[in-house]
Motif scaffolding. Sequence first.
Motif, PDB file in Angstrom:
ATOM      1  N   GLY A  25     -55.227 -28.260 -48.788  1.00 10.52           N
ATOM      2  CA  GLY A  25     -54.493 -27.628 -47.698  1.00 10.52           C
ATOM      3  C   GLY A  25     -53.645 -28.566 -46.863  1.00 10.52           C
ATOM      4  N   THR A  26     -53.467 -29.812 -47.328  1.00 14.15           N
ATOM      5  CA  THR A  26     -52.759 -30.788 -46.501  1.00 14.15           C
ATOM      6  C   THR A  26     -51.543 -31.400 -47.203  1.00 14.15           C
ATOM      7  OG1 THR A  26     -54.089 -32.697 -47.234  1.00 14.15           O
ATOM      8  CG2 THR A  26     -54.908 -31.423 -45.351  1.00 14.15           C
ATOM      9  N   ILE A  27     -50.740 -32.073 -46.387  1.00 20.43           N
ATOM     10  CA  ILE A  27     -49.555 -32.793 -46.856  1.00 20.43           C
ATOM     11  C   ILE A  27     -49.603 -34.205 -46.290  1.00 20.43           C
ATOM     12  CG2 ILE A  27     -47.020 -32.909 -46.718  1.00 20.43           C
ATOM     13  CD1 ILE A  27     -46.956 -29.879 -46.653  1.00 20.43           C
ATOM     14  N   ILE A  81     -48.484 -33.747 -51.802  1.00 28.97           N
ATOM     15  CA  ILE A  81     -48.851 -32.398 -51.385  1.00 28.97           C
ATOM     16  C   ILE A  81     -50.078 -31.967 -52.181  1.00 28.97           C
ATOM     17  CG2 ILE A  81     -48.096 -29.989 -51.232  1.00 28.97           C
ATOM     18  CD1 ILE A  81     -45.204 -31.033 -51.214  1.00 28.97           C
ATOM     19  N   ASP A  84     -53.381 -27.153 -53.815  1.00 30.29           N
ATOM     20  CA  ASP A  84     -53.585 -25.772 -53.384  1.00 30.29           C
ATOM     21  C   ASP A  84     -52.590 -25.305 -52.330  1.00 30.29           C
ATOM     22  OD1 ASP A  84     -54.603 -27.431 -51.385  1.00 30.29           O
ATOM     23  OD2 ASP A  84     -56.124 -25.972 -50.782  1.00 30.29           O
ATOM     24  N   VAL A  85     -51.646 -26.167 -51.953  1.00 26.03           N
ATOM     25  CA  VAL A  85     -50.683 -25.810 -50.908  1.00 26.03           C
ATOM     26  C   VAL A  85     -49.522 -25.029 -51.510  1.00 26.03           C
ATOM     27  CG1 VAL A  85     -49.014 -26.697 -49.235  1.00 26.03           C
ATOM     28  CG2 VAL A  85     -51.271 -27.749 -49.426  1.00 26.03           C
ATOM     29  N   ASP A  86     -49.280 -23.838 -50.994  1.00 25.88           N
ATOM     30  CA  ASP A  86     -48.174 -22.994 -51.429  1.00 25.88           C
ATOM     31  C   ASP A  86     -47.010 -23.191 -50.461  1.00 25.88           C
ATOM     32  OD1 ASP A  86     -46.518 -21.114 -52.506  1.00 25.88           O
ATOM     33  OD2 ASP A  86     -47.622 -19.375 -51.743  1.00 25.88           O
ATOM     34  N   THR A  87     -46.017 -23.959 -50.863  1.00 22.49           N
ATOM     35  CA  THR A  87     -44.918 -24.306 -49.969  1.00 22.49           C
ATOM     36  C   THR A  87     -43.656 -24.606 -50.759  1.00 22.49           C
ATOM     37  OG1 THR A  87     -44.173 -25.877 -48.264  1.00 22.49           O
ATOM     38  CG2 THR A  87     -45.619 -26.741 -49.971  1.00 22.49           C
ATOM     39  N   GLU A 139     -52.423 -30.747 -41.903  1.00 23.50           N
ATOM     40  CA  GLU A 139     -52.538 -29.401 -42.457  1.00 23.50           C
ATOM     41  C   GLU A 139     -51.138 -28.864 -42.734  1.00 23.50           C
ATOM     42  OE1 GLU A 139     -54.853 -26.714 -40.095  1.00 23.50           O
ATOM     43  OE2 GLU A 139     -56.213 -28.305 -39.467  1.00 23.50           O
ATOM     44  N   SER A 140     -50.966 -28.215 -43.867  1.00 22.66           N
ATOM     45  CA  SER A 140     -49.638 -27.783 -44.302  1.00 22.66           C
ATOM     46  C   SER A 140     -48.965 -26.834 -43.324  1.00 22.66           C
ATOM     47  CB  SER A 140     -49.709 -27.132 -45.686  1.00 22.66           C
ATOM     48  OG  SER A 140     -50.530 -25.972 -45.657  1.00 22.66           O
ATOM     49  N   ARG A 141     -49.732 -26.031 -42.576  1.00 24.43           N
ATOM     50  CA  ARG A 141     -49.149 -25.053 -41.649  1.00 24.43           C
ATOM     51  C   ARG A 141     -48.304 -25.707 -40.563  1.00 24.43           C
ATOM     52  NH1 ARG A 141     -53.449 -22.501 -37.385  1.00 24.43           N
ATOM     53  NH2 ARG A 141     -51.462 -21.767 -36.514  1.00 24.43           N
TER      54      ARG A 141
END
Length: 354
Positions: A25-27, A81, A84-87, A139-141
């Motif tokens: 969940g992170t970048i 990235i 699991d990060v959808d971006t 966190e990617s958000r």
Amino acid sequence: MKAVRYYGKERVQIDDIPEPQLKPGTIKIHPAFTGLCGSDLHLYYDGPESGGINPNKPHPISGETLPVVFGHEFSGTVEAIADDVDTDIKVGDNVVVEPLMVCGECAACKSGNYNVCPKMGFIGINGRGGGMSEHIVVESRWVHAIGDLPLDQAALIEPFSVAYHAVRRTGVKAGQTAVVGGAGPIGLLVAQALKAKGVKVIVSELADIRKKAALDTGVADIVVDPSKEDLAERVHKETNGVGADVAFDASGVGVVVHQLLASLKPEGKLEIVAIHAKPLTINVSEELTGGEKSMEASLGYANDHEDVIKLIHDEHIDLSKFITDKIKAENIVKDGLEELHNNPAQHVKILVQL
């Protein structure tokens, strides 16, 4: 890796610390520029409690206490990235970070107003790394792509989001008139956000250098020195006797609040953007009720970064005009914190590079 860490009142130093590792969940980001702001100054000169840090108790979200990596206004480049990060963000993209940590469980978070989460903390103040480091994992958000915006200008997106959030809350529209009390960094960026919306902007400021900055950057149509002329009288003159539609307190000084309230038209609104260190007394009957005026306050930002980035691109806003110096991390005290403390009127934003 190298990082500037804050240890407490008048104590910062460059340390070698472990490099953060990518987690689900992170970048991972390589920071480029980090802006110094009023929060950093308060932490350095007034101690950790001034920034909401309890030196004897870990932050409820980060689990960290002092020392912490410094810097929350930063830009950088994506290094990795998590799978699991959808971006749409890719490795190599330039980004900024919305430097918050929130619980995600309280009523404020669930309503989207996460900036008033009771457990809210800041990356770069309350833990989870900071901009003054070689690497940070976020966190990617909280990560926002900036396109081709230069990385030095992008470091101002965080304070610009503070200004934009305040302007957005007032509902001010093109063709209206706004008064901004104080031409420090946030005041100038509030004025910039207003100008981008097509609002007539009157800035009130005492310091000659800041008055000049308001005019030279083009964010003010009119600059008033309230020590030399009555602000309310000038505002009413400029609005054909009506008064301003909205006003913004970016000074944190009580007398300015009273001047701004007097400058408003009936049913006008005052937005408090500044932090007030001292209690403020308002004559509600005379200053608010008599004109059905309203007064509210804004804190930080929530869901504003993407809009700010779009605004900068759409309106071709040049944030470089607000950068007054770029310094190396090893000189952060002498050329950064001490300079802002001793000569605040001579600077808008100082950027730090590790």
